[in-house]
Design an enzyme around this catalytic site. Structure first.
Site, PDB file in Angstrom:
ATOM      1  CB  SER A   3      -0.886   0.032   1.252  1.00  0.00           C
ATOM      2  OG  SER A   3      -1.928  -0.879   1.133  1.00  0.00           O
ATOM      3  N   PRO A   4       0.305   2.353  -0.553  1.00  0.00           N
ATOM      4  CG  PRO A   4      -1.182   3.899  -1.435  1.00  0.00           C
ATOM      5  CD  PRO A   4      -0.963   2.447  -1.279  1.00  0.00           C
ATOM      6  CB  CYS A  12       2.473   9.561   4.056  1.00  0.00           C
ATOM      7  SG  CYS A  12       1.056   9.986   3.048  1.00  0.00           S
ATOM      8  CD  GLN A  38      -3.162   6.777  -2.066  1.00  0.00           C
ATOM      9  OE1 GLN A  38      -2.496   7.392  -1.237  1.00  0.00           O
ATOM     10  NE2 GLN A  38      -3.999   5.809  -1.726  1.00  0.00           N
ATOM     11  CE1 TYR A  52      -4.827  13.228   4.182  1.00  0.00           C
ATOM     12  CE2 TYR A  52      -4.877  11.082   3.116  1.00  0.00           C
ATOM     13  CZ  TYR A  52      -4.348  11.939   4.064  1.00  0.00           C
ATOM     14  OH  TYR A  52      -3.344  11.514   4.894  1.00  0.00           O
ATOM     15  NE  ARG A  99      -6.323   2.367   0.022  1.00  0.00           N
ATOM     16  CZ  ARG A  99      -5.340   2.135   0.890  1.00  0.00           C
ATOM     17  NH1 ARG A  99      -5.387   2.642   2.114  1.00  0.00           N
ATOM     18  NH2 ARG A  99      -4.315   1.389   0.559  1.00  0.00           N
TER      19      ARG A  99
END
Length: 301
Positions: A20-21, A23, A98, A180, A228
């Protein structure tokens, strides 16, 4: 099953495990740093079939922190291209990115300095959201986006998608979750608009679908395109699994190849209860209704 290969369009994945992405808050002026080379090369050698690069801002107001990865100018594109070329020379796996906009969750400290805390006024930047509603008392009030600003955001996502293709990413994922900007439009907790971008589920989904349509136009059909999305807000009067199913069905109609199910994040504290693989059943239900390839995350160890 998890170790079986999988072909999505012209992209062959050697198994069903995708990283998964995540941060890193370690970029320099929006571009990857030395940390990314080491960190992503390590992840690339784990045996997973694909690594997704972290949430990447589509414009300067879309960053979570000042150390976010970005993809909205030539410098970002050039430096990310260099990184992907390096990674592909080291490992024969696939790479995705992403794309995201932080909305009211932006202008924040990096988490290891002050977790979940907005920057002071002298270091902050103006944030934007579906409505002028703060995340919580300690967060500043974002500016409600105008129609013109909404049109600009759609163009920003499209432009970053074009850059991602030139970089030679194999997969593109739109971030519509984790509190977000796109999640802020989708959730009735954060969207109190009275125009065509607020109110009904159809209206709250509008921006997400418009961005999805525009990105689909420019992202090659032979590569992988996904999103996502939020399975539930874990809040009273928040998004439900039925909202997620409706969005997933729309994304399938638009031509998306997969969805990745997450949940929570619209407020700093929700009713989410975490345990081993706690989103799997939710993801299964959304997959069964939408008939889309589905991934999920959340304490899968």
């Amino acid at each position: 099953m998890i170790f079986q290969n999988l072909k999505i369009n012209n992209i062959k994945l050697k198994n069903r495990i995708v990283i998964s992405p995540m941060c890193q808050y370690s970029s320099v002026n929006g571009s990857p740093s030395k940390w990314h080379y080491t960190h992503l090369e390590n992840l690339s050698s784990t045996g997973a079939s694909m690594v997704l690069i972290e949430s990447t801002a589509v414009n300067k107001h879309g960053k979570i922190t000042d150390a976010d990865m970005c993809l909205y100018n030539n410098n970002h594109e050039k430096n990310l291209k260099k990184l992907i070329k390096f990674l592909k020379s080291k490992n024969n796996i696939k790479y995705g990115i992403q794309l995201s906009h932080a909305g009211r969750k932006g202008s924040s400290y990096v988490p290891w300095i002050k977790s979940n805390t907005p920057l002071p006024k002298n270091k902050s930047w103006k944030t934007f959201s579906a409505s002028a509603i703060s995340r919580s008392r300690k967060w500043p009030k974002p500016q409600q986006m105008t129609k013109l600003q909404i049109k600009t955001i759609i163009k920003n996502f499209k432009s970053s998608a074009l850059r991602a293709n030139r970089i030679k990413f194999d997969c593109l994922e739109l971030h519509m979750a984790h509190g977000y900007l796109l999640h802020q439009f989708f959730s009735p907790i954060s969207n109190k608009r009275t125009d065509e971008y607020g109110g009904s589920l159809k209206n709250r989904s509008r921006l997400l679908n418009e961005i999805a349509h525009e990105v689909r136009k420019v992202w090659p059909k032979n590569k992988i395109l996904g999103a996502r999305i939020t399975g539930t807000d874990h809040l009273k009067n928040g998004l439900t699994i039925n909202d997620a199913i409706a969005l997933a069905k729309n994304l399938k109609k638009i031509g998306f190849d997969y969805i990745s199910i997450s949940s929570g994040g619209i407020l700093p504290i929700t009713n989410m209860k975490q345990k081993e693989a706690f989103r799997v059943e939710m993801a299964k239900k959304i997959k069964n209704h939408s008939k889309l390839l589905t991934t999920t995350s959340g304490m899968i160890t």
